[in-house]
Design an enzyme around this catalytic site. Structure first.
Site, PDB file in Angstrom:
ATOM      1  N   HIS A 255      35.083  43.978  12.661  1.00 45.99           N
ATOM      2  CA  HIS A 255      33.937  43.421  13.382  1.00 45.99           C
ATOM      3  C   HIS A 255      34.389  42.749  14.678  1.00 45.99           C
ATOM      4  O   HIS A 255      33.840  43.016  15.755  1.00 45.99           O
ATOM      5  CB  HIS A 255      33.229  42.403  12.471  1.00 45.99           C
ATOM      6  CG  HIS A 255      32.024  41.775  13.067  1.00 45.99           C
ATOM      7  ND1 HIS A 255      30.737  42.195  12.777  1.00 45.99           N
ATOM      8  CD2 HIS A 255      31.875  40.738  13.937  1.00 45.99           C
ATOM      9  CE1 HIS A 255      29.866  41.442  13.437  1.00 45.99           C
ATOM     10  NE2 HIS A 255      30.537  40.557  14.148  1.00 45.99           N
ATOM     11  N   GLU A 256      35.400  41.886  14.574  1.00 45.13           N
ATOM     12  CA  GLU A 256      35.857  41.167  15.767  1.00 45.13           C
ATOM     13  C   GLU A 256      36.568  42.096  16.748  1.00 45.13           C
ATOM     14  O   GLU A 256      36.531  41.866  17.960  1.00 45.13           O
ATOM     15  CB  GLU A 256      36.757  40.000  15.368  1.00 45.13           C
ATOM     16  CG  GLU A 256      36.081  38.953  14.479  1.00 45.13           C
ATOM     17  CD  GLU A 256      34.770  38.421  15.037  1.00 45.13           C
ATOM     18  OE1 GLU A 256      34.582  38.435  16.271  1.00 45.13           O
ATOM     19  OE2 GLU A 256      33.920  37.992  14.236  1.00 45.13           O
ATOM     20  N   HIS A 259      33.904  43.334  19.041  1.00 44.80           N
ATOM     21  CA  HIS A 259      33.611  42.377  20.109  1.00 44.80           C
ATOM     22  C   HIS A 259      34.693  42.395  21.178  1.00 44.80           C
ATOM     23  O   HIS A 259      34.419  42.482  22.377  1.00 44.80           O
ATOM     24  CB  HIS A 259      33.524  40.963  19.520  1.00 44.80           C
ATOM     25  CG  HIS A 259      32.240  40.643  18.842  1.00 44.80           C
ATOM     26  ND1 HIS A 259      31.016  40.741  19.467  1.00 44.80           N
ATOM     27  CD2 HIS A 259      31.986  40.201  17.578  1.00 44.80           C
ATOM     28  CE1 HIS A 259      30.057  40.368  18.621  1.00 44.80           C
ATOM     29  NE2 HIS A 259      30.620  40.048  17.471  1.00 44.80           N
ATOM     30  N   GLU A 285      26.903  42.327  19.824  1.00 42.55           N
ATOM     31  CA  GLU A 285      26.836  42.518  18.375  1.00 42.55           C
ATOM     32  C   GLU A 285      26.666  43.988  18.018  1.00 42.55           C
ATOM     33  O   GLU A 285      27.121  44.436  16.954  1.00 42.55           O
ATOM     34  CB  GLU A 285      25.692  41.691  17.787  1.00 42.55           C
ATOM     35  CG  GLU A 285      25.750  41.504  16.295  1.00 42.55           C
ATOM     36  CD  GLU A 285      26.958  40.716  15.818  1.00 42.55           C
ATOM     37  OE1 GLU A 285      27.282  40.791  14.612  1.00 42.55           O
ATOM     38  OE2 GLU A 285      27.603  40.017  16.639  1.00 42.55           O
TER      39      GLU A 285
END
Length: 490
Positions: A255-256, A259, A285
């Site tokens: 997920h990160e 980003h 997101e």
């Protein structure tokens, strides 16, 4: 030099100082000594005072009046500088500095209260943060809606009413799918066992590399609440490790990476300009969620992960790759937003959106927040919150003043649904590559169609140009119903 050149040169220094301030925040959440909290709060307040003075410098207004941009990118940069100049001039310097100081302190107080399961240790501080954010919202709104004024910081052009209408449109299909899934006869097995810390981190790095994370411009550290930080040539990620739940570590990492890769993928010509960052948190997101879910939790990539986990942890209680895929996507009525499955995630966001909107509007007092949270969670999820760390204390956002941030998570899911449909059509070889642990075809498509543009295009226009269609929740909802319908044999 022209007025435009003077404006951009001044902005370049402001962007550099802003990046330094962001690094202070990263340091506080990763490696700063616990005893340095008060000093860091003063440092953050001082840095915000300097930045606020620069962002409201009268010369910016003078340059803006006569600046003559020559290209679309330059015109967009001027537009973004003017927007920021107008908004920052509405907020008194005293208030901007105090918000930075208080939220820096509040973050540490929240972390201690969460660890102690003691909301009474944090709520008085939250009340102070809320008062400051209401004051800021009133200054920004200039007579308009307070919540909209805060939301506009994170998703320009969005409104609370528009978000509420979107959520009303999504909720019936999400709730119906959840009920069908939880009532299905054949439920996936949970992953059980002990998964050592160092082994998890080694595999987390492998997952980050599979998604193309640039280790020459990034690093991975541990944080209470995973986040990414930085831009241009330095964008860092964090994760967390729970030795009974390796998925927490692996999927937080992916997920990160989404980003961070967005920031690292922006056209290098936009560095130190307003175009050199993600255009909105909703678009941000969309990148983290499509990395984590549509690619990371796919049958293809989970098969690759299964083989590596099977070897690294000397076997698993899940028999094969297909059962592992079902386990990775297991739907359970858990408490924690960041650990939630795709079916229920947006329902967690809807709860927070309604509560924070009521807090800003004065319809809900901080003293009543825990009770309101618990009652709403029981109503929405059918489970009573067992302890505050699993309820009102679980998220860092309100402690650092991020009111208006939460709905961008759900907007990001909607954007990701649209992008996934377009990406799958454009990159038919993606499943085969993911099965090899290589997300490059998908990552490259996202970099070309979304990431490289930075702040060049407004959020919805960016997604519409990337996908060739209008933004709406249908693609996401269709994807969820198809995926989980198959997993649960609905």
């Amino acid at each position: 030099m022209s007025a435009f050149d003077d404006l951009l040169a001044f902005q370049r220094q402001t962007e550099a100082l802003s990046s330094v301030a962001e690094r202070l925040g990263w340091d506080q959440e990763t490696v700063m000594p616990r005893g340095a909290t008060e000093q860091r709060a003063e440092e953050m307040g001082a840095m915000e005072s300097v930045l606020h003075e620069r962002r409201t410098d009268p010369r910016i207004g003078e340059w803006l009046e006569v600046a003559e941009p020559r290209t679309e990118a330059e015109a967009r940069a001027v537009e973004l500088i003017a927007r920021d100049f107008t908004r920052k001039n509405r907020v008194p310097a005293r208030l901007a500095s105090e918000i930075a100081r208080v939220t820096s302190l509040a973050q540490g107080i929240w972390a201690e209260a969460r660890a102690n399961d003691a909301p009474e240790e944090f709520l008085p501080t939250l009340d102070n943060v809320l008062m400051l954010k209401r004051e800021e919202a009133a200054a920004l709104a200039d007579g308009g809606d307070l919540y909209d004024a805060l939301l506009d910081d994170y998703e320009p052009g969005a409104t609370g009413a528009g978000v509420a209408a979107l959520f009303d449109q999504m909720r019936p299909r999400l709730v119906a799918l959840r009920e069908d899934v939880l009532g299905a006869e054949n439920q996936p097995a949970a992953l059980t066992g002990h998964f050592p810390h160092d082994t998890q981190l080694r595999l987390a790095r492998a997952c980050a590399s599979a998604f193309g994370y640039d280790w020459s411009r990034g690093r991975m550290d541990i944080a209470v609440h995973p986040f990414s930080s930085g831009r241009w040539q330095d964008s860092r990620i964090t994760t967390r490790v729970v030795e009974t739940d390796p998925f927490n570590c692996f999927y937080s990492t992916i997920h990160e990476v989404g980003h961070s890769s967005y920031e690292l993928g922006i056209d290098e010509d936009y560095a130190f300009t307003p175009l050199g960052r993600g255009v909105s948190l909703g678009v941000h997101e969309s990148q983290s969620r499509i990395y984590e879910n549509q690619m990371g939790r796919s049958r293809a990539f989970s098969g690759w992960l299964f083989a590596r986990m099977h070897d690294a942890f000397d076997g698993l209680n899940v028999a094969n790759a297909e059962e592992f895929y079902r386990t990775v996507n297991r739907v359970t009525p858990g408490y924690i937003r960041t650990e939630s499955d795709e079916v229920q995630y947006n329902l967690h966001i809807m709860l927070r959106f309604d509560l924070e909107r009521d807090l800003i509007a004065g319809r809900l007092d901080v003293a009543d927040l825990t009770e309101a949270w618990n009652a709403r969670f029981l109503k929405d999820f059918g489970v009573a919150v067992d302890r505050p760390a699993n309820g009102v204390l679980q998220d860092v956002h309100w402690s650092v003043g991020l009111f208006g941030y939460f709905p961008t998570y759900a907007l990001g899911n909607v954007y990701a649904g649209c992008l996934n449909a377009a990406m799958r059509a454009a990159v038919p070889e993606l499943p085969e590559a993911l099965a090899r642990g290589d997300a490059a075809p998908g990552v490259e498509w996202l970099r070309e169609n979304v990431q490289r543009h930075g702040g060049l295009l407004p959020p919805r226009r960016l997604i519409e140009e990337a996908t060739g269609g209008e933004v709406g929740p249908e693609a996401l909802l269709d994807y969820l119903e198809e995926k989980f319908g198959r997993i649960y044999a609905l």
